[in-house]
Design a protein around this motif. Structure first.
Motif, PDB file in Angstrom:
ATOM      1  N   GLN A 238      10.061 107.237  60.810  1.00  0.00           N
ATOM      2  CA  GLN A 238      10.630 106.344  61.833  1.00  0.00           C
ATOM      3  C   GLN A 238      11.580 107.088  62.752  1.00  0.00           C
ATOM      4  OE1 GLN A 238      11.619 102.250  60.806  1.00  0.00           O
ATOM      5  NE2 GLN A 238      11.169 102.768  58.693  1.00  0.00           N
ATOM      6  N   LYS A 239      12.484 107.839  62.158  1.00  0.00           N
ATOM      7  CA  LYS A 239      13.511 108.516  62.962  1.00  0.00           C
ATOM      8  C   LYS A 239      12.874 109.572  63.879  1.00  0.00           C
ATOM      9  CE  LYS A 239      17.504 111.415  61.989  1.00  0.00           C
ATOM     10  NZ  LYS A 239      16.796 112.651  61.714  1.00  0.00           N
TER      11      LYS A 239
ATOM     12  N   HIS B 171       5.370 110.043  75.937  1.00  0.00           N
ATOM     13  CA  HIS B 171       3.979 110.371  76.271  1.00  0.00           C
ATOM     14  C   HIS B 171       2.956 109.443  75.629  1.00  0.00           C
ATOM     15  CE1 HIS B 171       0.095 112.355  76.112  1.00  0.00           C
ATOM     16  NE2 HIS B 171       0.445 112.928  77.250  1.00  0.00           N
ATOM     17  N   GLY B 172       3.166 109.139  74.375  1.00  0.00           N
ATOM     18  CA  GLY B 172       2.184 108.280  73.698  1.00  0.00           C
ATOM     19  C   GLY B 172       1.249 109.043  72.789  1.00  0.00           C
ATOM     20  N   ALA B 173       1.248 110.385  72.858  1.00  0.00           N
ATOM     21  CA  ALA B 173       0.429 111.143  71.901  1.00  0.00           C
ATOM     22  C   ALA B 173       1.078 111.016  70.523  1.00  0.00           C
ATOM     23  CB  ALA B 173       0.354 112.608  72.298  1.00  0.00           C
TER      24      ALA B 173
ATOM     25  N   ALA C 288       9.505 135.135  65.013  1.00  0.00           N
ATOM     26  CA  ALA C 288      10.123 134.692  63.752  1.00  0.00           C
ATOM     27  C   ALA C 288       9.251 133.677  63.015  1.00  0.00           C
ATOM     28  CB  ALA C 288      11.499 134.106  64.032  1.00  0.00           C
ATOM     29  N   GLY C 289       8.192 133.185  63.694  1.00  0.00           N
ATOM     30  CA  GLY C 289       7.274 132.259  63.003  1.00  0.00           C
ATOM     31  C   GLY C 289       7.482 130.794  63.339  1.00  0.00           C
ATOM     32  N   TYR C 290       8.087 130.518  64.513  1.00  0.00           N
ATOM     33  CA  TYR C 290       8.316 129.121  64.903  1.00  0.00           C
ATOM     34  C   TYR C 290       7.545 128.777  66.176  1.00  0.00           C
ATOM     35  CZ  TYR C 290      12.136 129.627  61.637  1.00  0.00           C
ATOM     36  OH  TYR C 290      12.848 129.884  60.504  1.00  0.00           O
ATOM     37  N   ILE C 291       7.063 127.544  66.231  1.00  0.00           N
ATOM     38  CA  ILE C 291       6.457 127.066  67.479  1.00  0.00           C
ATOM     39  C   ILE C 291       7.581 126.632  68.423  1.00  0.00           C
ATOM     40  CG2 ILE C 291       4.278 126.311  66.440  1.00  0.00           C
ATOM     41  CD1 ILE C 291       5.504 123.370  66.686  1.00  0.00           C
ATOM     42  N   ASN C 292       7.260 126.599  69.713  1.00  0.00           N
ATOM     43  CA  ASN C 292       8.213 126.108  70.705  1.00  0.00           C
ATOM     44  C   ASN C 292       7.683 124.776  71.242  1.00  0.00           C
ATOM     45  OD1 ASN C 292       9.724 125.535  72.928  1.00  0.00           O
ATOM     46  ND2 ASN C 292       9.654 127.623  73.776  1.00  0.00           N
ATOM     47  N   PRO C 293       8.405 123.664  71.029  1.00  0.00           N
ATOM     48  CA  PRO C 293       7.910 122.366  71.482  1.00  0.00           C
ATOM     49  C   PRO C 293       7.551 122.358  72.978  1.00  0.00           C
ATOM     50  CG  PRO C 293       9.807 122.062  70.063  1.00  0.00           C
ATOM     51  CD  PRO C 293       9.683 123.544  70.289  1.00  0.00           C
ATOM     52  N   GLN C 294       8.209 123.224  73.738  1.00  0.00           N
ATOM     53  CA  GLN C 294       7.890 123.264  75.180  1.00  0.00           C
ATOM     54  C   GLN C 294       6.456 123.737  75.423  1.00  0.00           C
ATOM     55  OE1 GLN C 294       9.642 121.695  77.281  1.00  0.00           O
ATOM     56  NE2 GLN C 294      11.109 121.359  75.613  1.00  0.00           N
TER      57      GLN C 294
ATOM     58  N   GLU D 195      12.033 117.602  66.921  1.00  0.00           N
ATOM     59  CA  GLU D 195      12.074 117.890  68.359  1.00  0.00           C
ATOM     60  C   GLU D 195      10.735 117.542  69.025  1.00  0.00           C
ATOM     61  OE1 GLU D 195      13.240 121.787  70.610  1.00  0.00           O
ATOM     62  OE2 GLU D 195      13.993 121.863  68.565  1.00  0.00           O
ATOM     63  N   VAL D 196       9.646 117.859  68.334  1.00  0.00           N
ATOM     64  CA  VAL D 196       8.316 117.538  68.890  1.00  0.00           C
ATOM     65  C   VAL D 196       8.172 116.016  68.989  1.00  0.00           C
ATOM     66  CG1 VAL D 196       5.811 117.731  68.564  1.00  0.00           C
ATOM     67  CG2 VAL D 196       7.288 119.654  67.946  1.00  0.00           C
ATOM     68  N   GLY D 197       8.579 115.317  67.926  1.00  0.00           N
ATOM     69  CA  GLY D 197       8.493 113.852  67.928  1.00  0.00           C
ATOM     70  C   GLY D 197       9.287 113.252  69.068  1.00  0.00           C
ATOM     71  N   ASP D 198      10.473 113.797  69.284  1.00  0.00           N
ATOM     72  CA  ASP D 198      11.339 113.308  70.359  1.00  0.00           C
ATOM     73  C   ASP D 198      10.674 113.514  71.722  1.00  0.00           C
ATOM     74  OD1 ASP D 198      13.702 112.031  70.222  1.00  0.00           O
ATOM     75  OD2 ASP D 198      14.847 113.759  70.980  1.00  0.00           O
ATOM     76  N   MET D 199      10.107 114.696  71.878  1.00  0.00           N
ATOM     77  CA  MET D 199       9.475 115.027  73.157  1.00  0.00           C
ATOM     78  C   MET D 199       8.275 114.120  73.446  1.00  0.00           C
ATOM     79  SD  MET D 199       7.739 118.587  73.990  1.00  0.00           S
ATOM     80  CE  MET D 199       6.251 118.063  73.211  1.00  0.00           C
TER      81      MET D 199
END
Ligand SMILES: Cc1ncc(COP(=O)(O)O)c(C=O)c1O
Length: 381
Positions: free
Chosen positions: A186-187, A166-168, A122-128, A158-162
């Protein structure tokens, strides 16, 4: 002409904002940061006000830096080349535009290690997939907020949350969303945003910016006059001079400021909702046409109003030529500077036909585009 190439550059522009900027510019007569007299100080204050406006627009953390650039490509180069020396590993995606891919490839030659993750049907990345590539030394993850081929809006929150533990640093290319979909640095734990002024912000070409948090350090990749600290043989360490050399695009900065002031979250939502209503009509009509394949647009809640398609038996360039020549409809054809998306879709090397809507697109425009595509598909079939 029916203009359906707003993803390349929006048309028409925000005329009121541009006229206001021009009036100020014509009255100004001084270069920001290049003098102690009143006019120069005033010019510098105006530039600082636009920096604050940009930071507010993306809800950047206190103390964030806003460095003006010629466009998103320039801002992304400042970002990616600025990581040189501190970054050994960066993760990005195959949805990226060449303005990310080419600087990354260049940096690979200098020793940077790069991992690209793919996208689903569908054109989406998976944060996992990003999580699986993370290493202790991963410095940054660069994600395209919305694909300029598919229009799919990526799950950056979701990527930001993950990445919180980690610190990346999450860095977002907001070229296709700035002015349409708000980003909250920020959020959503976003360390840097690169954007351009001439797409959905409806400003002129030649102006963009990189916004990044106070804890994120970048090395300069261009050097020159900054108006201050001139006896220093090296580029000053302080931002924004560290990343901004030469006389600024004052007219572009003023216009960007006016365009930003004109938009708030409710207005952006209203614009997106209106455009998506028309987009839905186009998407549904093209998806049901025999001989036409549509890419993107499968989940309208995570989509900006652009889609790609192809017509069986015709090249994208030929479809574009007929739309232009016979129907006076302007669209973009080809790879759209995002070759890996087409590799994933199976539409390389000739690419797709891209329709992209803007705030001035009308129901009649969409009806005309559907009618043209019906005729083209019928003749090709
Ligand atoms: C996703 C994306 N990133 C970057 C860019 C580059 O923008 P600019 O040409 O303004 O530098 C574009 C332009 O099409 C884009 O769509």
């Amino acid at each position: 002409m029916i203009y359906l190439d707003n993803a390349a550059t929006s048309f028409p522009k925000n005329e009121v904002a541009l006229r206001r900027a021009m009036e100020i510019y014509l009255a100004l007569g001084a270069s920001p940061g290049r003098g102690g007299y009143d006019r120069a100080v005033e010019a510098e204050e105006m530039v600082s006000a636009v920096r604050r406006e940009v930071a507010k627009f993306f809800n950047a953390p206190a103390g964030s830096r806003v460095c003006f650039a010629a466009n998103a490509t320039d801002a992304l180069n400042t970002l990616i080349q600025g990581l040189y020396g501190s970054a050994t590993h960066i993760i990005s995606t195959s949805l990226e535009h060449n303005s990310v891919l080419r600087p990354l490839r260049h940096m690979e030659r200098l020793g940077l290690q790069v991992d690209l993750i793919g996208f689903d049907e569908a054109g989406y990345i998976n944060p996992q997939d990003i999580r699986l590539k993370l290493r202790p030394e991963t410095k940054a993850v660069i994600v395209n907020h919305a694909s300029n081929v598919l229009g799919t809006v990526q799950p950056v929150a979701e990527v930001g949350d993950m990445l919180r533990d980690h610190g990346a640093a999450l860095c977002v290319d907001a070229s296709q969303t700035a002015g349409l979909i708000p980003l909250d640095m920020q959020k959503d734990n976003i360390s840097a945003v690169a954007f351009t002024g001439h797409k959905s912000l409806r400003g002129p070409t030649g102006i963009g910016a990189l916004v990044f948090g106070p804890d994120f350090e970048l090395a300069p990749s261009r050097f020159g006059g900054t108006g201050v600290d001139s006896s220093n043989p090296y580029q000053p360490d302080e931002y924004p001079m560290r990343l901004e050399s030469g006389t600024q695009n004052m007219l572009g900065i003023l216009a960007l400021g006016e365009c930003l002031c004109d938009l708030g979250i409710p207005k952006m939502k209203m614009i997106l909702d209106n455009e998506m209503l028309l987009f839905k009509q186009l998407y549904e009509a093209l998806s049901s046409l025999s001989g036409v394949s549509v890419y993107g647009g499968h989940d309208l809640r995570r989509q900006v109003p652009l889609l790609s398609c192809s017509v069986k038996g015709m090249t994208a360039a030929d479809v574009g030529a007929v739309l232009d020549g016979d129907f006076d409809i302007a669209v973009r054809t080809g790879l759209h500077c995002a070759p890996l998306v087409h590799k994933g879709l199976g539409t390389a090397p000739l690419g797709t036909v891209r329709f992209s809507l803007g705030p001035q697109t009308t129901k009649e425009n969409i009806t005309a585009a559907i009618h043209a595509m019906e005729q083209i598909a019928f003749s090709a079939g």
